[in-house]
Design a protein around this motif. Structure first.
Motif, PDB file in Angstrom:
ATOM      1  N   VAL A 211      18.059  37.221   9.016  1.00  0.00           N
ATOM      2  CA  VAL A 211      19.142  37.994   9.620  1.00  0.00           C
ATOM      3  C   VAL A 211      18.654  39.368  10.065  1.00  0.00           C
ATOM      4  N   LEU A 212      17.916  40.048   9.201  1.00  0.00           N
ATOM      5  CA  LEU A 212      17.460  41.399   9.518  1.00  0.00           C
ATOM      6  C   LEU A 212      16.397  41.408  10.611  1.00  0.00           C
ATOM      7  N   SER A 213      15.572  40.381  10.640  1.00  0.00           N
ATOM      8  CA  SER A 213      14.520  40.343  11.666  1.00  0.00           C
ATOM      9  C   SER A 213      15.074  39.973  13.037  1.00  0.00           C
ATOM     10  N   ALA A 214      16.132  39.177  13.057  1.00  0.00           N
ATOM     11  CA  ALA A 214      16.717  38.747  14.332  1.00  0.00           C
ATOM     12  C   ALA A 214      17.516  39.851  15.009  1.00  0.00           C
ATOM     13  N   LYS A 215      18.071  40.766  14.201  1.00  0.00           N
ATOM     14  CA  LYS A 215      18.839  41.918  14.692  1.00  0.00           C
ATOM     15  C   LYS A 215      20.176  41.521  15.285  1.00  0.00           C
ATOM     16  N   GLU A 216      20.213  40.688  16.308  1.00  0.00           N
ATOM     17  CA  GLU A 216      21.479  40.307  16.932  1.00  0.00           C
ATOM     18  C   GLU A 216      22.098  39.113  16.207  1.00  0.00           C
ATOM     19  N   PRO A 217      23.426  39.158  15.901  1.00  0.00           N
ATOM     20  CA  PRO A 217      24.081  38.074  15.164  1.00  0.00           C
ATOM     21  C   PRO A 217      23.887  36.691  15.764  1.00  0.00           C
ATOM     22  N   GLU A 218      23.983  36.559  17.092  1.00  0.00           N
ATOM     23  CA  GLU A 218      23.849  35.233  17.713  1.00  0.00           C
ATOM     24  C   GLU A 218      22.457  34.652  17.497  1.00  0.00           C
ATOM     25  N   LYS A 219      21.438  35.485  17.641  1.00  0.00           N
ATOM     26  CA  LYS A 219      20.079  35.020  17.410  1.00  0.00           C
ATOM     27  C   LYS A 219      19.857  34.691  15.938  1.00  0.00           C
ATOM     28  N   ALA A 220      20.427  35.507  15.051  1.00  0.00           N
ATOM     29  CA  ALA A 220      20.266  35.280  13.620  1.00  0.00           C
ATOM     30  C   ALA A 220      20.902  33.961  13.189  1.00  0.00           C
ATOM     31  N   VAL A 221      22.101  33.696  13.694  1.00  0.00           N
ATOM     32  CA  VAL A 221      22.787  32.443  13.365  1.00  0.00           C
ATOM     33  C   VAL A 221      21.954  31.244  13.791  1.00  0.00           C
ATOM     34  N   GLN A 222      21.444  31.280  15.008  1.00  0.00           N
ATOM     35  CA  GLN A 222      20.658  30.148  15.510  1.00  0.00           C
ATOM     36  C   GLN A 222      19.361  29.979  14.731  1.00  0.00           C
ATOM     37  N   LYS A 223      18.715  31.078  14.388  1.00  0.00           N
ATOM     38  CA  LYS A 223      17.469  30.994  13.620  1.00  0.00           C
ATOM     39  C   LYS A 223      17.719  30.413  12.226  1.00  0.00           C
ATOM     40  N   LEU A 224      18.816  30.777  11.602  1.00  0.00           N
ATOM     41  CA  LEU A 224      19.148  30.233  10.279  1.00  0.00           C
ATOM     42  C   LEU A 224      19.380  28.723  10.361  1.00  0.00           C
ATOM     43  N   ILE A 225      20.117  28.293  11.375  1.00  0.00           N
ATOM     44  CA  ILE A 225      20.369  26.862  11.550  1.00  0.00           C
ATOM     45  C   ILE A 225      19.062  26.117  11.822  1.00  0.00           C
ATOM     46  N   ASP A 226      18.249  26.679  12.686  1.00  0.00           N
ATOM     47  CA  ASP A 226      16.972  26.038  13.024  1.00  0.00           C
ATOM     48  C   ASP A 226      16.078  25.913  11.799  1.00  0.00           C
ATOM     49  N   TYR A 227      16.052  26.953  10.969  1.00  0.00           N
ATOM     50  CA  TYR A 227      15.173  26.923   9.791  1.00  0.00           C
ATOM     51  C   TYR A 227      15.703  25.960   8.732  1.00  0.00           C
ATOM     52  N   ALA A 228      17.028  25.886   8.586  1.00  0.00           N
ATOM     53  CA  ALA A 228      17.614  24.917   7.649  1.00  0.00           C
ATOM     54  C   ALA A 228      17.288  23.491   8.086  1.00  0.00           C
ATOM     55  N   ASN A 229      17.322  23.252   9.385  1.00  0.00           N
ATOM     56  CA  ASN A 229      16.940  21.930   9.900  1.00  0.00           C
ATOM     57  C   ASN A 229      15.447  21.673   9.715  1.00  0.00           C
ATOM     58  N   PHE A 230      14.646  22.695   9.911  1.00  0.00           N
ATOM     59  CA  PHE A 230      13.203  22.578   9.711  1.00  0.00           C
ATOM     60  C   PHE A 230      12.873  22.190   8.271  1.00  0.00           C
ATOM     61  N   LYS A 231      13.668  22.696   7.329  1.00  0.00           N
ATOM     62  CA  LYS A 231      13.422  22.415   5.915  1.00  0.00           C
ATOM     63  C   LYS A 231      14.096  21.127   5.439  1.00  0.00           C
ATOM     64  N   GLY A 232      14.703  20.382   6.356  1.00  0.00           N
ATOM     65  CA  GLY A 232      15.269  19.085   5.980  1.00  0.00           C
ATOM     66  C   GLY A 232      16.606  18.776   6.618  1.00  0.00           C
ATOM     67  N   GLY A 233      17.444  19.798   6.814  1.00  0.00           N
ATOM     68  CA  GLY A 233      18.744  19.591   7.444  1.00  0.00           C
ATOM     69  C   GLY A 233      19.549  18.495   6.787  1.00  0.00           C
ATOM     70  N   GLU A 234      19.643  18.526   5.454  1.00  0.00           N
ATOM     71  CA  GLU A 234      20.242  17.418   4.716  1.00  0.00           C
ATOM     72  C   GLU A 234      21.764  17.355   4.806  1.00  0.00           C
ATOM     73  N   ASP A 235      22.388  18.391   5.342  1.00  0.00           N
ATOM     74  CA  ASP A 235      23.848  18.432   5.441  1.00  0.00           C
ATOM     75  C   ASP A 235      24.220  19.160   6.723  1.00  0.00           C
ATOM     76  N   ASN A 236      25.505  19.129   7.046  1.00  0.00           N
ATOM     77  CA  ASN A 236      25.993  19.941   8.161  1.00  0.00           C
ATOM     78  C   ASN A 236      25.763  21.414   7.836  1.00  0.00           C
ATOM     79  N   ILE A 237      25.449  22.185   8.853  1.00  0.00           N
ATOM     80  CA  ILE A 237      25.103  23.600   8.660  1.00  0.00           C
ATOM     81  C   ILE A 237      26.023  24.455   9.514  1.00  0.00           C
ATOM     82  N   THR A 238      26.818  25.294   8.862  1.00  0.00           N
ATOM     83  CA  THR A 238      27.681  26.223   9.584  1.00  0.00           C
ATOM     84  C   THR A 238      27.411  27.635   9.091  1.00  0.00           C
ATOM     85  N   VAL A 239      27.191  28.542  10.024  1.00  0.00           N
ATOM     86  CA  VAL A 239      26.834  29.919   9.684  1.00  0.00           C
ATOM     87  C   VAL A 239      27.629  30.884  10.556  1.00  0.00           C
TER      88      VAL A 239
END
Length: 250
Positions: A211-239
């Motif tokens: 979140v802090l590295s992305a700075k902008e909320p929209e970019k941070a949200v997408q990066k969090l979703i992408d990383y959760a999917n990268f680590k397995g994406g075992e469930d629906n992800i809402t941020v």
């Protein structure tokens, strides 16, 4: 104030049972943000979470007024959750395909210099302030009870075989009491809402750093979703990320 919420089905589930709400752009509606994570077969979870977000948003949007007191705000959130709970429970008892459905719900209502959190289940609200992250909500789950009683550690809770068993959800009991929190805000605070599809994949510090590295909320949200999917994406992800720029005077 800038708020963004996104949802992703993940890499394992066939459908997305998460729902969310945020006020339309340039509207005069309350600064309200909601994340809900449904449960139940035959897409019943999707139905439950959608009812929860719609009913809670509609009630708060129509009942919140200027110069309302702190206790009245808390009561408004509590009543909104109660109405949503009753509707989900009623539908689950009326139709066989919806029997047993339920949903978590975590709502953040910004009013004045405060954010009010309404919470049921194991979706979460976090506060990111300067270089720290704090979980504001407590999970209504079996493993959280075990942690609080000292029987297991937080590290053990993350991999516990019953980590997905929640102890409180909308639609599962008539007399439902949500947790209601009031948090004083400071300049540049960030409130993050999420379903457990994020927190089961990422550690708190990982969330904060992204979140802090992305700075902008929209970019941070997408990066969090992408990383959760990268680590397995075992469930629906809402941020959802809501960034507070400046807190006004009382």
């Amino acid at each position: 104030m800038l708020g963004v919420i996104k949802s992703d089905v993940g890499r394992v589930r066939a459908n997305n049972e998460d729902s969310f709400y945020f006020p339309p752009k340039d509207s005069k509606l309350p600064e309200l943000f909601i994340v809900a994570d449904g449960m139940g077969g035959h897409q019943a979870g999707e139905v439950a979470s959608k009812i929860a977000t719609n009913e809670v948003a509609e009630y708060i949007n129509s009942h919140l007024s200027e110069n309302i007191s702190c206790e009245e705000i808390k009561e408004t959130i509590k009543n909104a959750v109660s109405i949503a709970n009753e509707k989900i429970l009623h539908l689950s008892l009326q139709k066989d395909e919806f029997f047993g459905m339920g949903t978590t719900l975590t709502a953040a209502l910004f009013y004045g210099n405060y954010v009010y959190i309404g919470h049921v289940g194991d979706s979460r609200a976090y506060l990111i302030r300067e270089n720290d992250i704090k979980q504001l909500t407590r999970d209504h789950s079996l493993v959280w009870q075990l942690v609080e009683s000292g029987r297991i550690t937080m590290e053990e809770a993350r991999v516990h075989p019953m980590k997905n068993i929640i102890t409180k959800a909308l639609g599962t009991e008539r007399d439902l009491e949500p947790d209601i929190l009031k948090i004083a805000l400071k300049d540049n605070d960030i409130i993050l809402l999420c379903s457990d599809g994020l927190t089961n994949m990422l550690e708190n510090d990982e969330i904060k750093d992204i979140v802090l590295s992305a700075k902008e909320p929209e970019k941070a949200v997408q990066k969090l979703i992408d990383y959760a999917n990268f680590k397995g994406g075992e469930d629906n992800i809402t941020v959802g990320i809501i960034k507070v720029d400046e807190v006004g005077c009382e």
